[in-house]
Design a protein around this motif. Structure first.
Motif, short mmCIF file in Angstrom:
data_model
loop_
_atom_site.label_atom_id
_atom_site.label_comp_id
_atom_site.label_asym_id
_atom_site.label_seq_id
_atom_site.Cartn_x
_atom_site.Cartn_y
_atom_site.Cartn_z
N LYS A 95 0.81 -1.22 0.00
CA LYS A 95 0.00 0.00 0.00
C LYS A 95 0.84 1.27 0.00
CE LYS A 95 -2.22 -1.56 3.61
NZ LYS A 95 -3.14 -1.63 4.78
N ASN A 96 2.08 1.18 0.51
CA ASN A 96 2.92 2.37 0.63
C ASN A 96 4.03 2.41 -0.41
OD1 ASN A 96 1.63 3.50 3.02
ND2 ASN A 96 2.48 1.75 4.11
N TYR A 97 3.86 1.66 -1.47
CA TYR A 97 4.85 1.61 -2.54
C TYR A 97 4.23 2.21 -3.79
CZ TYR A 97 8.49 -0.40 -5.54
OH TYR A 97 9.52 -0.58 -6.42
N ASP A 98 4.97 3.05 -4.50
CA ASP A 98 4.42 3.77 -5.64
C ASP A 98 4.61 2.95 -6.93
OD1 ASP A 98 3.60 5.56 -7.58
OD2 ASP A 98 4.50 7.29 -6.59
N LEU B 64 7.12 3.28 -10.27
CA LEU B 64 7.92 2.14 -10.72
C LEU B 64 7.69 1.88 -12.21
CD1 LEU B 64 9.74 -0.36 -10.26
CD2 LEU B 64 7.66 -1.62 -9.65
N PHE B 65 6.44 1.91 -12.64
CA PHE B 65 6.09 1.70 -14.04
C PHE B 65 6.80 2.73 -14.93
CE2 PHE B 65 3.06 3.08 -17.43
CZ PHE B 65 3.24 2.00 -18.27
N LEU B 66 6.77 4.01 -14.53
CA LEU B 66 7.40 5.06 -15.33
C LEU B 66 8.92 4.89 -15.36
CD1 LEU B 66 5.32 8.19 -14.25
CD2 LEU B 66 5.10 6.83 -16.33
N TYR B 67 9.51 4.50 -14.23
CA TYR B 67 10.95 4.27 -14.19
C TYR B 67 11.35 3.12 -15.11
CZ TYR B 67 12.30 7.42 -10.37
OH TYR B 67 12.59 8.51 -9.61
#
Length: 239
Positions: free
Chosen positions: A141-144, A148-151
């Protein structure tokens, strides 16, 4: 935080942690990872779904010294061995034994951190898709996940790699999947038939065309954008 599995996400001098949390995650793994135990702690906190807060002001001053900045010292060469030991241990959770063996042989005698020329061997199709599936299935829940997808998309552009995502599935059958390479992306039906072509713009926004020919209007474009709102999907799936 999103690329913690390769890069250290904090300046360890200014990272504070509650004692109760420190106890729960099992303290520092000094015997196992020695001078890289701080990075292992960060990974434990992220994978344990603890919330982090960024304080945007100076907290301390320090000199740029220490053996992790002296690349020729014996201590640094020892430190690098622990860095790669942690990589292989963590990556072993989502990569096959043969893949891990490949990386171990490649970096067996490496005495430096990974640089741009070496990262292309990490951000390959197999690695990107495997780490994505592994982390996404954790439903943190606290992970973006959006970040990550954009990176990962950025790394695909840099290293001519790829990424395969399951967007809609039924009983593990992939109904809609997204496949990206350096130049373009596709949304495929049952993982085979390309029904939508995706163009990634420099600002990371996406433009869609039916079968790569017909421009998709705002209504359907918004629906496709919702498929990539991973944070919303994860929050909705976690009770």
């Amino acid at each position: 935080l999103e690329l913690f599995f390769i890069f250290t996400p904090y300046n360890h001098e200014t990272m504070f942690c509650k004692k109760s949390v420190f106890e729960k995650v099992g303290y520092l793994s000094g015997k196992k990872y020695d001078s890289f135990a701080d990075h292992d702690l960060y990974a434990k906190l992220i994978m344990g779904d603890y919330k982090s807060v960024f304080i945007n002001r100076p907290l301390m001053k320090n000199r740029i010294m220490g053996y992790t900045n002296d690349f020729e010292s014996k201590q640094f060469k020892k430190h690098i061995k622990y860095v790669f030991k942690w990589y292989f241990d963590f990556w072993g959770q989502f990569l096959s034994k043969s893949d891990i063996s490949y990386y171990q042989k490649r970096w067996e005698k490496r005495e430096r951190f990974l640089d741009a020329s070496e990262l292309k061997y990490v951000f390959c199709d197999k690695f990107n898709s495997s780490v994505w599936t592994f982390l996404y299935n954790k439903k943190l829940k606290n992970y973006d996940y959006n970040q990550l997808f954009l990176y990962l998309i950025q790394q695909i552009r840099n290293y001519r790699s790829g990424l395969h995502l399951s967007l809609v599935s039924y009983r593990k059958l992939p109904i809609l999947t997204a496949v990206f390479n350096k130049k373009r992306g596709y949304i495929k039906f049952v993982g085979i038939f390309p029904i939508v072509k995706i163009k990634m713009k420099k600002d990371n926004s996406m433009k869609y065309k039916w079968f790569g020919l017909i421009k998709i209007g705002k209504k359907w474009a918004d629906k496709f954008n919702e498929l990539f709102n991973f944070n919303k999907k994860v929050r909705g799936s976690v009770k």
